[in-house]
Write a protein that holds these residues in place. Structure first.
Motif, PDB file in Angstrom:
ATOM      1  N   THR A  62       0.834  -1.206   0.000  1.00 28.06           N
ATOM      2  CA  THR A  62       0.000   0.000   0.000  1.00 28.06           C
ATOM      3  C   THR A  62       0.866   1.253   0.000  1.00 28.06           C
ATOM      4  O   THR A  62       1.740   1.410   0.846  1.00 28.06           O
ATOM      5  CB  THR A  62      -0.907   0.038   1.249  1.00 28.06           C
ATOM      6  OG1 THR A  62      -1.598  -1.216   1.369  1.00 28.06           O
ATOM      7  CG2 THR A  62      -1.913   1.170   1.151  1.00 28.06           C
ATOM      8  N   GLU A  68      -6.231   6.231  -3.477  1.00 25.77           N
ATOM      9  CA  GLU A  68      -6.829   5.087  -4.160  1.00 25.77           C
ATOM     10  C   GLU A  68      -6.204   3.779  -3.695  1.00 25.77           C
ATOM     11  O   GLU A  68      -6.895   2.760  -3.566  1.00 25.77           O
ATOM     12  CB  GLU A  68      -6.673   5.245  -5.677  1.00 25.77           C
ATOM     13  CG  GLU A  68      -7.518   6.353  -6.268  1.00 25.77           C
ATOM     14  CD  GLU A  68      -7.356   6.457  -7.774  1.00 25.77           C
ATOM     15  OE1 GLU A  68      -6.590   5.645  -8.351  1.00 25.77           O
ATOM     16  OE2 GLU A  68      -7.993   7.342  -8.371  1.00 25.77           O
ATOM     17  N   ASP A  69      -4.907   3.802  -3.449  1.00 23.72           N
ATOM     18  CA  ASP A  69      -4.208   2.613  -2.979  1.00 23.72           C
ATOM     19  C   ASP A  69      -4.713   2.199  -1.593  1.00 23.72           C
ATOM     20  O   ASP A  69      -4.927   1.014  -1.320  1.00 23.72           O
ATOM     21  CB  ASP A  69      -2.700   2.887  -2.919  1.00 23.72           C
ATOM     22  CG  ASP A  69      -1.883   1.783  -3.560  1.00 23.72           C
ATOM     23  OD1 ASP A  69      -2.399   1.157  -4.503  1.00 23.72           O
ATOM     24  OD2 ASP A  69      -0.746   1.550  -3.128  1.00 23.72           O
ATOM     25  N   ILE A  71      -7.659   2.975  -0.181  1.00 25.24           N
ATOM     26  CA  ILE A  71      -9.046   2.517  -0.269  1.00 25.24           C
ATOM     27  C   ILE A  71      -9.114   1.116  -0.870  1.00 25.24           C
ATOM     28  O   ILE A  71      -9.894   0.266  -0.423  1.00 25.24           O
ATOM     29  CB  ILE A  71      -9.882   3.514  -1.085  1.00 25.24           C
ATOM     30  CG1 ILE A  71     -10.035   4.818  -0.294  1.00 25.24           C
ATOM     31  CG2 ILE A  71     -11.256   2.933  -1.418  1.00 25.24           C
ATOM     32  CD1 ILE A  71     -10.723   5.931  -1.041  1.00 25.24           C
ATOM     33  N   SER A  72      -8.265   0.845  -1.855  1.00 26.77           N
ATOM     34  CA  SER A  72      -8.214  -0.483  -2.469  1.00 26.77           C
ATOM     35  C   SER A  72      -7.852  -1.550  -1.447  1.00 26.77           C
ATOM     36  O   SER A  72      -8.413  -2.659  -1.460  1.00 26.77           O
ATOM     37  CB  SER A  72      -7.193  -0.481  -3.616  1.00 26.77           C
ATOM     38  OG  SER A  72      -7.064  -1.777  -4.173  1.00 26.77           O
ATOM     39  N   ALA A  73      -6.924  -1.226  -0.550  1.00 22.53           N
ATOM     40  CA  ALA A  73      -6.526  -2.187   0.491  1.00 22.53           C
ATOM     41  C   ALA A  73      -7.705  -2.494   1.415  1.00 22.53           C
ATOM     42  O   ALA A  73      -7.954  -3.657   1.770  1.00 22.53           O
ATOM     43  CB  ALA A  73      -5.356  -1.630   1.294  1.00 22.53           C
ATOM     44  N   GLU A  75     -10.842  -2.200   0.666  1.00 21.38           N
ATOM     45  CA  GLU A  75     -11.834  -2.945  -0.120  1.00 21.38           C
ATOM     46  C   GLU A  75     -11.469  -4.425  -0.169  1.00 21.38           C
ATOM     47  O   GLU A  75     -12.339  -5.296  -0.149  1.00 21.38           O
ATOM     48  CB  GLU A  75     -11.933  -2.366  -1.530  1.00 21.38           C
ATOM     49  CG  GLU A  75     -12.641  -1.018  -1.575  1.00 21.38           C
ATOM     50  CD  GLU A  75     -12.614  -0.385  -2.952  1.00 21.38           C
ATOM     51  OE1 GLU A  75     -11.794  -0.838  -3.800  1.00 21.38           O
ATOM     52  OE2 GLU A  75     -13.395   0.565  -3.192  1.00 21.38           O
ATOM     53  N   TRP A  76     -10.163  -4.712  -0.239  1.00 16.49           N
ATOM     54  CA  TRP A  76      -9.716  -6.114  -0.223  1.00 16.49           C
ATOM     55  C   TRP A  76     -10.126  -6.769   1.094  1.00 16.49           C
ATOM     56  O   TRP A  76     -10.611  -7.909   1.113  1.00 16.49           O
ATOM     57  CB  TRP A  76      -8.201  -6.190  -0.377  1.00 16.49           C
ATOM     58  CG  TRP A  76      -7.692  -7.603  -0.481  1.00 16.49           C
ATOM     59  CD1 TRP A  76      -7.419  -8.305  -1.617  1.00 16.49           C
ATOM     60  CD2 TRP A  76      -7.403  -8.500   0.628  1.00 16.49           C
ATOM     61  NE1 TRP A  76      -6.993  -9.580  -1.303  1.00 16.49           N
ATOM     62  CE2 TRP A  76      -6.975  -9.729   0.051  1.00 16.49           C
ATOM     63  CE3 TRP A  76      -7.478  -8.386   2.002  1.00 16.49           C
ATOM     64  CZ2 TRP A  76      -6.620 -10.836   0.841  1.00 16.49           C
ATOM     65  CZ3 TRP A  76      -7.138  -9.487   2.791  1.00 16.49           C
ATOM     66  CH2 TRP A  76      -6.714 -10.687   2.211  1.00 16.49           C
ATOM     67  N   ARG A  79     -13.849  -7.537   1.006  1.00 15.26           N
ATOM     68  CA  ARG A  79     -14.207  -8.661   0.129  1.00 15.26           C
ATOM     69  C   ARG A  79     -13.804 -10.004   0.718  1.00 15.26           C
ATOM     70  O   ARG A  79     -14.533 -10.996   0.607  1.00 15.26           O
ATOM     71  CB  ARG A  79     -13.540  -8.503  -1.243  1.00 15.26           C
ATOM     72  CG  ARG A  79     -14.146  -7.427  -2.117  1.00 15.26           C
ATOM     73  CD  ARG A  79     -13.681  -7.579  -3.555  1.00 15.26           C
ATOM     74  NE  ARG A  79     -12.236  -7.660  -3.669  1.00 15.26           N
ATOM     75  CZ  ARG A  79     -11.433  -6.610  -3.805  1.00 15.26           C
ATOM     76  NH1 ARG A  79     -11.958  -5.391  -3.808  1.00 15.26           N
ATOM     77  NH2 ARG A  79     -10.124  -6.763  -3.922  1.00 15.26           N
ATOM     78  N   GLU A 125     -12.039   4.813   6.688  1.00 15.48           N
ATOM     79  CA  GLU A 125     -12.399   3.534   6.080  1.00 15.48           C
ATOM     80  C   GLU A 125     -12.612   2.454   7.144  1.00 15.48           C
ATOM     81  O   GLU A 125     -13.478   1.588   7.002  1.00 15.48           O
ATOM     82  CB  GLU A 125     -11.314   3.098   5.088  1.00 15.48           C
ATOM     83  CG  GLU A 125     -11.110   4.061   3.922  1.00 15.48           C
ATOM     84  CD  GLU A 125     -12.405   4.348   3.170  1.00 15.48           C
ATOM     85  OE1 GLU A 125     -13.069   3.379   2.759  1.00 15.48           O
ATOM     86  OE2 GLU A 125     -12.741   5.538   3.000  1.00 15.48           O
TER      87      GLU A 125
END
Length: 233
Positions: A62, A68-69, A71-73, A75-76, A79, A125
């Motif tokens: 990260t 964006e990086d 938030i992507s983490a 989101e992972w 999921r 987040e």
């Protein structure tokens, strides 16, 4: 500590001395640990330790200067693991420090982006995840620095000290905000000199200064998690 077994913890800056110690400590109490860091350093060592103990460690590369990086983490995590129960905001930088007259705007941005803005993004987040999954006893722990309490910065480190004072304010603000409508706790830990961290950053430490060890900070986190959910520290 049984209440935390099998729950999800996110540790930022997990490949640093303090972050690694915290991640390992949380793994030892049976948590699923997600480690966020910009580089792979020490992740292999952590993965080996977790595998040997049959604990679960999930490393995610990260860039904390990139929203964006980050938030992507998160989101992972959503999921693959679901809700976050513990968030440890540990990532920070003191690189590119220099007197204000000799510094650059980009250097200042890097310090504030990583030490302040990233912490706020991660906190936002993390809270969203706790709210979504109705995690009432969530815990946000900010790893700060004694620099937050020093009135006069060491010459050349003004921006770093300013960022650490901001972390204190953010932590207190979060406590007030969350105290109105949730049981999510917020604690800020502000250690003094941590020898391993200084050595990693190439800062010379006098042998006369005892200093703290990374495991001391990790044990402090462990102690906080042992407190009853109605106790604020």
């Amino acid at each position: 500590m049984e209440k935390w077994r099998g729950k999800v913890a996110v540790v930022t800056g997990a490949n640093s001395a303090i972050g690694t110690a915290i991640a390992e400590t949380l793994g030892n109490i049976g948590m699923e640990v997600v480690g966020l860091a910009k580089r792979l350093d020490r992740f292999a060592e952590l993965k080996t330790k977790f595998k040997r103990k049959k604990d679960k460690f999930h490393p995610i590369i990260t860039d904390f200067a990139n929203e964006e990086d980050i938030i992507s983490a998160f989101e992972w995590v959503e999921r693959h693991l679901g809700g976050i129960h513990i968030l440890v905001n540990n990532t920070a930088t003191s690189s590119k420090i220099s007197p204000i007259e000799a510094s650059t705007t980009d250097a200042w941005r890097q310090i504030y982006d990583i030490n302040v803005i990233a912490l706020q993004i991660c906190s936002r987040e993390g809270i969203k995840s706790m709210r979504k999954h109705h995690i009432d006893d969530g815990y946000i722990i900010n790893i700060n620095s004694r620099a937050a309490y020093m009135t006069t910065p060491i010459p050349g480190m003004t921006s770093y000290y300013a960022s650490k004072k901001a972390v204190n304010t953010i932590g207190e603000g979060l406590r007030a905000e969350l105290g109105h409508n949730s049981k999510i706790r917020v604690t800020t830990i502000s250690p003094a000199l941590v020898r391993e961290l200084q050595e990693l950053e190439g800062i010379v430490v006098s042998p006369k200064v005892a200093g703290l060890e990374s495991v001391d900070i990790a044990k402090t986190v462990e102690l906080l998690l042992q407190l009853p959910s109605h106790v604020l520290a």
